[in-house]
Design a protein around this motif. Structure first.
Motif, PDB file in Angstrom:
ATOM      1  N   SER A 143     -45.849  24.593  36.457  1.00 55.32           N
ATOM      2  CA  SER A 143     -46.690  23.724  37.276  1.00 55.32           C
ATOM      3  C   SER A 143     -46.455  22.325  36.730  1.00 55.32           C
ATOM      4  O   SER A 143     -45.655  22.137  35.807  1.00 55.32           O
ATOM      5  CB  SER A 143     -48.169  24.115  37.147  1.00 55.32           C
ATOM      6  OG  SER A 143     -48.665  23.801  35.864  1.00 55.32           O
ATOM      7  N   GLY A 144     -47.134  21.326  37.283  1.00 53.12           N
ATOM      8  CA  GLY A 144     -47.148  20.041  36.602  1.00 53.12           C
ATOM      9  C   GLY A 144     -47.683  20.293  35.199  1.00 53.12           C
ATOM     10  O   GLY A 144     -48.541  21.164  34.992  1.00 53.12           O
ATOM     11  N   GLU A 148     -49.413  15.811  34.390  1.00 52.38           N
ATOM     12  CA  GLU A 148     -48.706  15.587  35.653  1.00 52.38           C
ATOM     13  C   GLU A 148     -49.494  16.118  36.848  1.00 52.38           C
ATOM     14  O   GLU A 148     -49.881  17.286  36.877  1.00 52.38           O
ATOM     15  CB  GLU A 148     -47.332  16.289  35.624  1.00 52.38           C
ATOM     16  CG  GLU A 148     -46.372  15.709  34.606  1.00 52.38           C
ATOM     17  CD  GLU A 148     -45.120  16.576  34.411  1.00 52.38           C
ATOM     18  OE1 GLU A 148     -44.151  16.067  33.825  1.00 52.38           O
ATOM     19  OE2 GLU A 148     -45.119  17.755  34.827  1.00 52.38           O
ATOM     20  N   SER A 149     -49.690  15.244  37.843  1.00 53.09           N
ATOM     21  CA  SER A 149     -50.231  15.680  39.129  1.00 53.09           C
ATOM     22  C   SER A 149     -49.049  16.024  40.029  1.00 53.09           C
ATOM     23  O   SER A 149     -48.110  15.240  40.148  1.00 53.09           O
ATOM     24  CB  SER A 149     -51.064  14.551  39.729  1.00 53.09           C
ATOM     25  OG  SER A 149     -51.446  14.876  41.049  1.00 53.09           O
ATOM     26  N   ARG A 151     -47.305  18.143  43.635  1.00 50.82           N
ATOM     27  CA  ARG A 151     -47.412  18.906  44.893  1.00 50.82           C
ATOM     28  C   ARG A 151     -46.458  20.114  44.760  1.00 50.82           C
ATOM     29  O   ARG A 151     -45.398  20.011  44.149  1.00 50.82           O
ATOM     30  CB  ARG A 151     -47.091  18.033  46.108  1.00 50.82           C
ATOM     31  CG  ARG A 151     -45.667  17.591  46.257  1.00 50.82           C
ATOM     32  CD  ARG A 151     -44.860  18.365  47.266  1.00 50.82           C
ATOM     33  NE  ARG A 151     -45.481  18.386  48.578  1.00 50.82           N
ATOM     34  CZ  ARG A 151     -45.765  19.479  49.256  1.00 50.82           C
ATOM     35  NH1 ARG A 151     -45.447  20.680  48.771  1.00 50.82           N
ATOM     36  NH2 ARG A 151     -46.327  19.415  50.429  1.00 50.82           N
ATOM     37  N   GLY A 215     -51.176  21.796  38.212  1.00 53.57           N
ATOM     38  CA  GLY A 215     -50.934  20.576  37.442  1.00 53.57           C
ATOM     39  C   GLY A 215     -52.129  20.133  36.629  1.00 53.57           C
ATOM     40  O   GLY A 215     -53.182  20.783  36.634  1.00 53.57           O
ATOM     41  N   VAL A 216     -51.938  19.046  35.918  1.00 54.91           N
ATOM     42  CA  VAL A 216     -52.915  18.372  35.046  1.00 54.91           C
ATOM     43  C   VAL A 216     -53.698  19.312  34.123  1.00 54.91           C
ATOM     44  O   VAL A 216     -54.851  19.040  33.786  1.00 54.91           O
ATOM     45  CB  VAL A 216     -53.883  17.432  35.837  1.00 54.91           C
ATOM     46  CG1 VAL A 216     -53.127  16.240  36.374  1.00 54.91           C
ATOM     47  CG2 VAL A 216     -54.627  18.139  36.969  1.00 54.91           C
ATOM     48  N   THR A 220     -56.346  25.711  39.168  1.00 52.24           N
ATOM     49  CA  THR A 220     -57.196  25.656  40.367  1.00 52.24           C
ATOM     50  C   THR A 220     -56.993  26.945  41.159  1.00 52.24           C
ATOM     51  O   THR A 220     -55.938  27.581  41.083  1.00 52.24           O
ATOM     52  CB  THR A 220     -56.829  24.475  41.278  1.00 52.24           C
ATOM     53  OG1 THR A 220     -55.484  24.673  41.755  1.00 52.24           O
ATOM     54  CG2 THR A 220     -56.929  23.146  40.535  1.00 52.24           C
ATOM     55  N   LYS A 273     -49.542   8.538  44.441  1.00 46.99           N
ATOM     56  CA  LYS A 273     -50.136   9.859  44.230  1.00 46.99           C
ATOM     57  C   LYS A 273     -49.116  10.940  44.579  1.00 46.99           C
ATOM     58  O   LYS A 273     -48.200  10.708  45.376  1.00 46.99           O
ATOM     59  CB  LYS A 273     -51.363  10.023  45.135  1.00 46.99           C
ATOM     60  CG  LYS A 273     -52.533   9.155  44.694  1.00 46.99           C
ATOM     61  CD  LYS A 273     -53.796   9.546  45.449  1.00 46.99           C
ATOM     62  CE  LYS A 273     -55.064   9.090  44.744  1.00 46.99           C
ATOM     63  NZ  LYS A 273     -55.024   7.709  44.255  1.00 46.99           N
ATOM     64  N   ALA A 274     -49.292  12.120  44.000  1.00 44.31           N
ATOM     65  CA  ALA A 274     -48.429  13.247  44.358  1.00 44.31           C
ATOM     66  C   ALA A 274     -48.558  13.513  45.851  1.00 44.31           C
ATOM     67  O   ALA A 274     -49.637  13.381  46.422  1.00 44.31           O
ATOM     68  CB  ALA A 274     -48.835  14.490  43.566  1.00 44.31           C
ATOM     69  N   TYR A 308     -44.074  14.811  41.799  1.00 44.29           N
ATOM     70  CA  TYR A 308     -45.119  14.758  40.773  1.00 44.29           C
ATOM     71  C   TYR A 308     -45.177  13.354  40.206  1.00 44.29           C
ATOM     72  O   TYR A 308     -44.218  12.582  40.326  1.00 44.29           O
ATOM     73  CB  TYR A 308     -44.918  15.808  39.669  1.00 44.29           C
ATOM     74  CG  TYR A 308     -43.792  15.554  38.697  1.00 44.29           C
ATOM     75  CD1 TYR A 308     -43.967  14.711  37.592  1.00 44.29           C
ATOM     76  CD2 TYR A 308     -42.563  16.177  38.847  1.00 44.29           C
ATOM     77  CE1 TYR A 308     -42.941  14.490  36.687  1.00 44.29           C
ATOM     78  CE2 TYR A 308     -41.534  15.969  37.948  1.00 44.29           C
ATOM     79  CZ  TYR A 308     -41.730  15.110  36.867  1.00 44.29           C
ATOM     80  OH  TYR A 308     -40.713  14.893  35.975  1.00 44.29           O
ATOM     81  N   VAL A 311     -50.211  11.134  35.390  1.00 44.10           N
ATOM     82  CA  VAL A 311     -51.486  10.496  35.711  1.00 44.10           C
ATOM     83  C   VAL A 311     -52.301  10.157  34.465  1.00 44.10           C
ATOM     84  O   VAL A 311     -53.425   9.688  34.576  1.00 44.10           O
ATOM     85  CB  VAL A 311     -52.330  11.379  36.670  1.00 44.10           C
ATOM     86  CG1 VAL A 311     -51.700  11.394  38.050  1.00 44.10           C
ATOM     87  CG2 VAL A 311     -52.501  12.801  36.136  1.00 44.10           C
TER      88      VAL A 311
END
Ligand SMILES: [Zn+2]
Length: 331
Positions: A143-144, A148-149, A151, A215-216, A220, A273-274, A308, A311
């Motif tokens: 993932s990110g 990192e944010s 998509r 990410g980050v 989620t 933004k991503a 990505y 952030v």
């Protein structure tokens, strides 16, 4: 009956789910271990490896594999699945980004690894010998990273060494289900310096993809679900589980793509933004010194989609800032 699959202390048993650890012995730095599960189907068939946690601060795939472990019903499975739950336990436990805490090496840059090296080398070597060499297909699930944010997207390794392997990998990426797919032609072709986990499998004739969802540093529900659905989709595509995974019908192929890197050390202030479309020359972000004075501006080198973006403010010269890719719908 064929001999059981053995990964670390886990010994595969027909129709069962068995977990254990690959022990990484102490070397120059401390010992560690890799939690793994082998799920062995009622019928024989291919071996799929699903790898999470090569980067320890990418938790969505890690949590997803905990669910995949119980979602796969061994009674309905054909072949075997090796789940590498957290490849890089030191990075996970000590919450590091990009690099291992002891040797400061990026695990996904040291494959196929070395049995005599530092922790990252030894982990890579164990995964190469015990997982990659024993599987037929591999998905390396990222993932990110914690900073990192991102998509969601996949990498299709269009290596050009074996067209059949490339084609199977493409189908696996489409079966995983992320509709943005980076066409990656730049991976090394030297088996002894394969660098990346999935490329190590691909170079050994085992079709492999790298996926990015989440990410980050925060798992989620959306990203976990993408990872679970992706894993189950690949299993269906390989006819290891019943059901038919619809391949992504209209993928966005991404080529070219560029990773932007920081020209300075300081604090990073992203301006995008991503998943945002940017035009060539647009302000991607600024780097200030520690007093807040701008020392560099970074502009988009191409038109494209932000795959990505970093952030968090900590930034070192040469480190990634983000990635932009040009999308085309033609396939
Ligand atoms: Zn990663």
């Amino acid at each position: 009956m064929s001999s059981p699959l053995i990964v670390g202390s886990a010994i595969g048993k027909r129709g069962e789910r068995v977990s254990g650890f690959i022990d990484i012995l102490r070397g120059f730095d401390p010992e560690t271990r890799i939690p793994v599960t082998i799920i062995t189907g009622a019928d024989s068939g291919p071996v799929l490896a699903l790898v999470a946690g090569i980067h320890g601060s990418e938790p969505s795939p890690i949590i997803a594999l905990q669910r995949v472990r119980t979602e796969i019903d061994p009674a309905r499975l054909r072949g075997s699945v090796i789940l590498v739950h957290i490849a890089n336990l030191p990075s996970f436990t000590l919450r590091t980004i990009y690099r291992g805490p002891w040797d400061q090496k990026n695990l996904n840059r040291v494959f196929p690894g070395r049995s005599e090296g530092t922790a990252s080398d030894r982990i890579a070597h164990a995964i190469t010998v015990q997982v990659i060499e024993q599987c037929d297909y591999l998905v390396d699930m990222h993932s990110g990273d914690g900073n990192e944010s991102l998509r969601p997207y996949s990498y299709w390794n269009k290596l050009g060494v074996d067209d059949a392997v490339d084609e199977r990998a493409k189908q696996m990426a489409l079966a995983f289900g992320l509709d943005h797919i980076v066409v990656d032609r730049g991976r090394p072709r030297d088996r002894n310096a394969s660098i990346f986990c999935s490329n190590t499998a691909h170079l050994r004739g085992k079709p492999a993809v790298t996926t990015e969802a989440g990410g980050v540093g925060v798992p989620t529900e959306t990203a976990i679900a993408l990872n679970v659905q992706g894993a189950m989709g690949v299993l269906q595509h390989l006819e290891m589980l019943p059901g038919r995974r619809e391949l992504v019908e209209h993928p966005f192929w991404i080529e070219p793509s560029e990773v932007l890197t920081s020209p300075e050390t300081g604090t990073w202030h992203p301006e995008v933004k991503a998943d945002e479309l940017v035009t060539k020359g647009a302000l991607f972000g600024r780097i200030t010194n520690y007093f807040g004075e701008t020392i560099a501006e970074v502009h988009a080198p191409i038109d494209g989609l932000v795959l990505y973006v970093v952030v968090s403010p900590a930034m070192g010269k040469g480190e990634p800032l983000g990635m932009i890719g040009q999308t085309t719908h033609a396939d």
